[in-house]
Design an enzyme around this catalytic site. Structure first.
Site, PDB file in Angstrom:
ATOM      1  N   CYS A 197       0.819  -1.211   0.000  1.00 51.35           N
ATOM      2  CA  CYS A 197       0.000   0.000   0.000  1.00 51.35           C
ATOM      3  C   CYS A 197       0.850   1.258   0.000  1.00 51.35           C
ATOM      4  O   CYS A 197       0.675   2.150  -0.829  1.00 51.35           O
ATOM      5  CB  CYS A 197      -0.933  -0.004   1.204  1.00 51.35           C
ATOM      6  SG  CYS A 197      -1.950   1.481   1.340  1.00 51.35           S
ATOM      7  N   CYS A 202      -1.553   1.708  -2.895  1.00 54.43           N
ATOM      8  CA  CYS A 202      -2.544   2.768  -2.660  1.00 54.43           C
ATOM      9  C   CYS A 202      -1.965   4.173  -2.671  1.00 54.43           C
ATOM     10  O   CYS A 202      -2.490   5.075  -3.341  1.00 54.43           O
ATOM     11  CB  CYS A 202      -3.230   2.550  -1.308  1.00 54.43           C
ATOM     12  SG  CYS A 202      -3.551   0.842  -0.866  1.00 54.43           S
ATOM     13  N   LYS A 205      -0.151   5.336  -6.006  1.00 55.43           N
ATOM     14  CA  LYS A 205      -1.195   5.316  -7.038  1.00 55.43           C
ATOM     15  C   LYS A 205      -2.112   6.520  -6.899  1.00 55.43           C
ATOM     16  O   LYS A 205      -2.442   7.186  -7.883  1.00 55.43           O
ATOM     17  CB  LYS A 205      -2.008   4.026  -6.925  1.00 55.43           C
ATOM     18  CG  LYS A 205      -3.242   3.972  -7.803  1.00 55.43           C
ATOM     19  CD  LYS A 205      -4.248   2.990  -7.259  1.00 55.43           C
ATOM     20  CE  LYS A 205      -4.833   3.457  -5.943  1.00 55.43           C
ATOM     21  NZ  LYS A 205      -5.768   2.457  -5.364  1.00 55.43           N
ATOM     22  N   GLY A 330      -8.858  -6.274 -15.812  1.00 51.77           N
ATOM     23  CA  GLY A 330     -10.133  -5.608 -15.611  1.00 51.77           C
ATOM     24  C   GLY A 330     -10.497  -5.382 -14.164  1.00 51.77           C
ATOM     25  O   GLY A 330     -11.670  -5.171 -13.845  1.00 51.77           O
ATOM     26  N   TYR A 332      -9.313  -3.514 -10.143  1.00 49.32           N
ATOM     27  CA  TYR A 332      -8.960  -2.205  -9.598  1.00 49.32           C
ATOM     28  C   TYR A 332      -7.730  -1.615 -10.281  1.00 49.32           C
ATOM     29  O   TYR A 332      -7.740  -0.483 -10.777  1.00 49.32           O
ATOM     30  CB  TYR A 332      -8.610  -2.322  -8.107  1.00 49.32           C
ATOM     31  CG  TYR A 332      -9.722  -2.521  -7.129  1.00 49.32           C
ATOM     32  CD1 TYR A 332     -10.121  -1.486  -6.282  1.00 49.32           C
ATOM     33  CD2 TYR A 332     -10.352  -3.745  -6.973  1.00 49.32           C
ATOM     34  CE1 TYR A 332     -11.107  -1.660  -5.324  1.00 49.32           C
ATOM     35  CE2 TYR A 332     -11.342  -3.939  -6.028  1.00 49.32           C
ATOM     36  CZ  TYR A 332     -11.713  -2.893  -5.204  1.00 49.32           C
ATOM     37  OH  TYR A 332     -12.688  -3.075  -4.270  1.00 49.32           O
ATOM     38  N   ILE A 333      -6.630  -2.376 -10.264  1.00 47.96           N
ATOM     39  CA  ILE A 333      -5.337  -1.843 -10.688  1.00 47.96           C
ATOM     40  C   ILE A 333      -5.342  -1.499 -12.168  1.00 47.96           C
ATOM     41  O   ILE A 333      -4.854  -0.433 -12.574  1.00 47.96           O
ATOM     42  CB  ILE A 333      -4.223  -2.851 -10.354  1.00 47.96           C
ATOM     43  CG1 ILE A 333      -4.168  -3.082  -8.839  1.00 47.96           C
ATOM     44  CG2 ILE A 333      -2.873  -2.355 -10.858  1.00 47.96           C
ATOM     45  CD1 ILE A 333      -3.232  -4.204  -8.416  1.00 47.96           C
ATOM     46  N   GLU A 336      -7.512   1.621 -12.814  1.00 48.98           N
ATOM     47  CA  GLU A 336      -6.893   2.832 -12.273  1.00 48.98           C
ATOM     48  C   GLU A 336      -5.695   3.270 -13.100  1.00 48.98           C
ATOM     49  O   GLU A 336      -5.509   4.471 -13.364  1.00 48.98           O
ATOM     50  CB  GLU A 336      -6.495   2.594 -10.818  1.00 48.98           C
ATOM     51  CG  GLU A 336      -7.708   2.483  -9.899  1.00 48.98           C
ATOM     52  CD  GLU A 336      -7.379   2.007  -8.504  1.00 48.98           C
ATOM     53  OE1 GLU A 336      -8.172   2.273  -7.584  1.00 48.98           O
ATOM     54  OE2 GLU A 336      -6.323   1.363  -8.320  1.00 48.98           O
ATOM     55  N   ARG A 359     -15.290  -7.393 -12.046  1.00 51.22           N
ATOM     56  CA  ARG A 359     -16.105  -8.513 -11.593  1.00 51.22           C
ATOM     57  C   ARG A 359     -16.425  -8.370 -10.109  1.00 51.22           C
ATOM     58  O   ARG A 359     -15.563  -8.034  -9.299  1.00 51.22           O
ATOM     59  CB  ARG A 359     -15.357  -9.824 -11.841  1.00 51.22           C
ATOM     60  CG  ARG A 359     -16.132 -11.083 -11.466  1.00 51.22           C
ATOM     61  CD  ARG A 359     -15.324 -12.308 -11.831  1.00 51.22           C
ATOM     62  NE  ARG A 359     -14.019 -12.283 -11.197  1.00 51.22           N
ATOM     63  CZ  ARG A 359     -13.049 -13.154 -11.467  1.00 51.22           C
ATOM     64  NH1 ARG A 359     -13.223 -14.083 -12.393  1.00 51.22           N
ATOM     65  NH2 ARG A 359     -11.889 -13.073 -10.833  1.00 51.22           N
ATOM     66  N   GLY A 416      -4.261  -9.650 -11.615  1.00 56.93           N
ATOM     67  CA  GLY A 416      -4.446 -10.249 -10.305  1.00 56.93           C
ATOM     68  C   GLY A 416      -3.157 -10.329  -9.507  1.00 56.93           C
ATOM     69  O   GLY A 416      -2.061 -10.088 -10.015  1.00 56.93           O
ATOM     70  N   HIS A 590     -27.135  21.323  -0.014  1.00 57.14           N
ATOM     71  CA  HIS A 590     -27.350  21.866  -1.356  1.00 57.14           C
ATOM     72  C   HIS A 590     -26.411  23.042  -1.619  1.00 57.14           C
ATOM     73  O   HIS A 590     -26.157  23.849  -0.723  1.00 57.14           O
ATOM     74  CB  HIS A 590     -28.802  22.340  -1.487  1.00 57.14           C
ATOM     75  CG  HIS A 590     -29.164  22.848  -2.836  1.00 57.14           C
ATOM     76  ND1 HIS A 590     -29.380  21.999  -3.902  1.00 57.14           N
ATOM     77  CD2 HIS A 590     -29.331  24.118  -3.297  1.00 57.14           C
ATOM     78  CE1 HIS A 590     -29.680  22.730  -4.964  1.00 57.14           C
ATOM     79  NE2 HIS A 590     -29.653  24.024  -4.621  1.00 57.14           N
ATOM     80  N   GLU A 595     -26.378  15.141  -2.244  1.00 55.43           N
ATOM     81  CA  GLU A 595     -27.761  15.294  -1.787  1.00 55.43           C
ATOM     82  C   GLU A 595     -28.710  14.356  -2.537  1.00 55.43           C
ATOM     83  O   GLU A 595     -29.815  14.075  -2.067  1.00 55.43           O
ATOM     84  CB  GLU A 595     -28.226  16.739  -1.923  1.00 55.43           C
ATOM     85  CG  GLU A 595     -28.364  17.254  -3.341  1.00 55.43           C
ATOM     86  CD  GLU A 595     -28.820  18.710  -3.380  1.00 55.43           C
ATOM     87  OE1 GLU A 595     -29.830  19.028  -2.724  1.00 55.43           O
ATOM     88  OE2 GLU A 595     -28.146  19.518  -4.049  1.00 55.43           O
TER      89      GLU A 595
END
Length: 611
Positions: A197, A202, A205, A330, A332-333, A336, A359, A416, A590, A595
């Site tokens: 991370c 994380c 990135k 396909g 997260y990584i 991103e 997925r 993966g 608002h 909202e």
């Protein structure tokens, strides 16, 4: 009282010395706690308290050495004097002022304080302070198991750091081994303290996501009156230097944090030998309990030319932003990094062998982001995969399974991650793994070897940093804090830092229908107020899944600016059991996109729910 000790018999001299040892320990701990309590602030806010605690820590370390030298004499003394043993086990009725009478009463009074300060982390006031005094006190407590450590942690990632720090706070003698040298350089092993991370995940990135979005911001500024022309140049070297400096800073923070907690940090590779023994840089050390928290590693398939691909590890250290990029994957990584490269001006082609990416996410979220990426100019191709890669003087040529080719400068695989368990000594120690190499644990994170535990990506449950943190914390509380508890994996909020970003918590529509049958769907899609002037066609999606009988909100999903921030609080609502009526009765803020979460009143008709 030196004069009294000098005139006593040998046994009395030993009793007096031991009394001074425990008395001084107690007084030092109580004095530090009393100062902090009296002033009403913690040691991080007051230098005088810090100095006091550091002084106490040093003195306690000196006393530990004295205590070691006296250990033989102590055992002899306690075996001869049953009363001494009883005094240690239970506080005497005599007040502390009785110290002035005899050495034996001094010893008894000092012993009476031992249960109060626990010697495993100090008193409640001391444990609450961020002070190395806690761990020093812990190390002074003689272990009954005979091992070098109470707790040995292999891996300095999120789960390992959290678990070791909390365990030390509970009074355990803890060591942590991390072989990687840091994520501020490609030679650091693509990791370091803080794990994936902090070093190659994380944190860097998210910094790159911020940077990639400025290209859009510069374009949008014109609509708001700013006459700014972008030169179209990126000082990539300068950006990488700042990113790496930030990672190095965080590595240092983690090391100091562990040190302040009393955790011994060992910068060596550690592997298992048996249930209680670890090989650390060629040296054998033992521990009552061992935690394996080594995380995961990018998975890449083998095919002709696969030696030319990179993973997210190498992507953080590219010398320049590539002009042409293929991103394969396909999850997260992949999603991103397609956004990052595109934002920095690369021509991006994203390939995914399945029909839809992401997925496990709600189908509306998956479809919405696909449309947004294509609108931005990212070439997204499903049911596509690379067959081979050829390197030429002009770059790389990827041949797809359908026979077509794509030219690229960089081909990144984000297909993966797998647990990093190879050559860790698991088989030798008897620790069982599944077919993917993940360590098999029970609900208490115990492996097939009772003294060995595992948390984080290495157990392959939910590969998210906050989940690893929760697992490590629960384990330390259970083993050393007297607070047995389990990690709750339900309703974990998460975000994908795509453009626009995704935030999601709870059940997807598919999961909710599978579990409950009929559910109520509330959904809206709109152009955010900001883009009414910029002319961008970017749209925000919000969706809520509700139980038809209890009115309980089962899932909340958002694609749009600020989704990660919004979904954190939505996660609190779902965790608290909020109903749709709770959302409806809340007054909105608002004008904001958020909202819409409290103004979605019209349910999507069942016949239109999948349109």
């Amino acid at each position: 009282r030196p004069t009294m000790m000098a005139s006593s018999a040998p046994s009395r001299r030993g009793a007096g010395k031991l009394g001074l040892v425990f008395g001084f320990m107690a007084i030092s701990s109580i004095r530090a706690a009393a100062v902090a309590a009296r002033i009403g602030i913690d040691d991080r806010q007051c230098e005088s308290v810090q100095d006091c605690l550091r002084s106490c820590t040093k003195r306690l370390g000196d006393i530990r050495q004295l205590h070691t030298k006296l250990s033989v004499q102590t055992r002899e003394l306690l075996s001869e004097r049953t009363a001494g043993r009883l005094a240690f086990a239970a506080p005497p009725s005599a007040p502390l002022t009785s110290l002035k009478h005899t050495p034996s009463s001094m010893l008894a009074a000092a012993r009476s304080l031992a249960p109060t300060i626990h010697l495993r982390g100090g008193s409640a006031a001391v444990r609450d302070a961020s002070s190395p005094l806690r761990a020093t006190g812990a190390r002074m407590m003689a272990s009954t198991h005979g091992f070098d450590y109470d707790y040995f942690v292999i891996g300095g990632g999120s789960g390992g750091v959290r678990s070791s720090r909390i365990a030390a706070g509970h009074g355990a003698k803890v060591a942590l081994a991390e072989e990687a040298k840091g994520g501020d350089t490609p030679d650091g092993g693509f990791s370091g303290l803080g794990g994936t991370c902090v070093n190659v995940g994380c944190v860097p990135k998210k910094l790159m996501v911020y940077g990639a979005h400025f290209a859009h911001d510069i374009e949008d500024m014109k609509a708001y009156g700013w006459d700014v022309e972008a030169k179209g140049e990126v000082n990539w070297t300068g950006f990488m230097a700042k990113k790496n400096a930030e990672i190095a800073r965080l590595n240092g923070i983690y090391e100091r944090m562990l040190g302040n907690a009393g955790v011994e940090v060992i910068k060596e590779r550690a592997t298992l030998i048996d249930a209680h023994t670890v090989n650390v840089g060629g040296k054998k050390v033992t521990a009552d309990k061992i935690l394996v928290a080594v995380g995961g590693w990018p998975y890449t398939p083998k095919f002709p030319g696969s030696e030319h691909i990179i993973t997210s590890n190498e992507a953080f250290f590219l010398p320049t932003p590539p002009k042409r990029v293929i991103v394969v994957g396909g999850g997260y990584i992949a999603v991103e990094f397609a956004n990052i490269f595109h934002g920095y001006g690369s021509k991006v082609t994203q390939l995914y062998r399945g029909e839809k990416w992401l997925r496990g996410f709600d189908h509306d979220v998956r479809d919405h982001l696909t449309a947004e990426y294509k609108e931005q100019g990212i070439d997204v191709r499903f049911k596509s995969n690379i067959k081979s890669i050829e390197k030429t003087d002009a770059g790389l040529i990827a041949t797809l399974e359908d026979g077509s080719t794509i030219d690229a400068d960089v081909i990144m695989y984000a297909t993966g991650r797998v647990p990093k368990t190879k050559n860790l000594g698991l088989d030798e120690a008897g620790v069982k793994t599944d077919d993917n190499g993940a360590i098999i644990v029970d609900e208490g994170f115990q492996t097939s070897v009772p003294s060995i535990y595992a948390v984080g990506d290495v157990i392959n449950r939910i590969q998210l940093t906050p989940v690893a943190l929760a697992e490590g914390h629960c384990l330390a509380d259970t083993l050393f804090g007297g607070k047995p508890r389990k990690t709750d994996y339900s309703d974990v909020p998460t975000a994908v830092f795509s453009n626009p970003p995704i935030g999601t918590v709870g059940l997807s529509e598919e999961e909710a229908r599978e579990k409950y049958g009929n559910v109520h769907i509330y959904r809206t899609s709109f152009r955010a107020m900001k883009h009414t002037l910029t002319g961008r066609q970017e749209k925000t999606l919000m969706k809520m899944i509700v139980h038809p009988e209890t009115d309980k909100v089962l899932g909340v999903h958002m694609v749009g600016e600020g989704a990660g921030e919004v979904i954190q609080l939505a996660g609190v609502c779902i965790k608290a059991g909020a109903t749709k009526e709770h959302f409806d009765s809340t007054i909105g803020v608002h004008p904001t996109s958020a909202e819409e979460m409290v103004t979605m009143r019209t349910r999507v008709p069942d016949e239109d729910v999948k349109k």
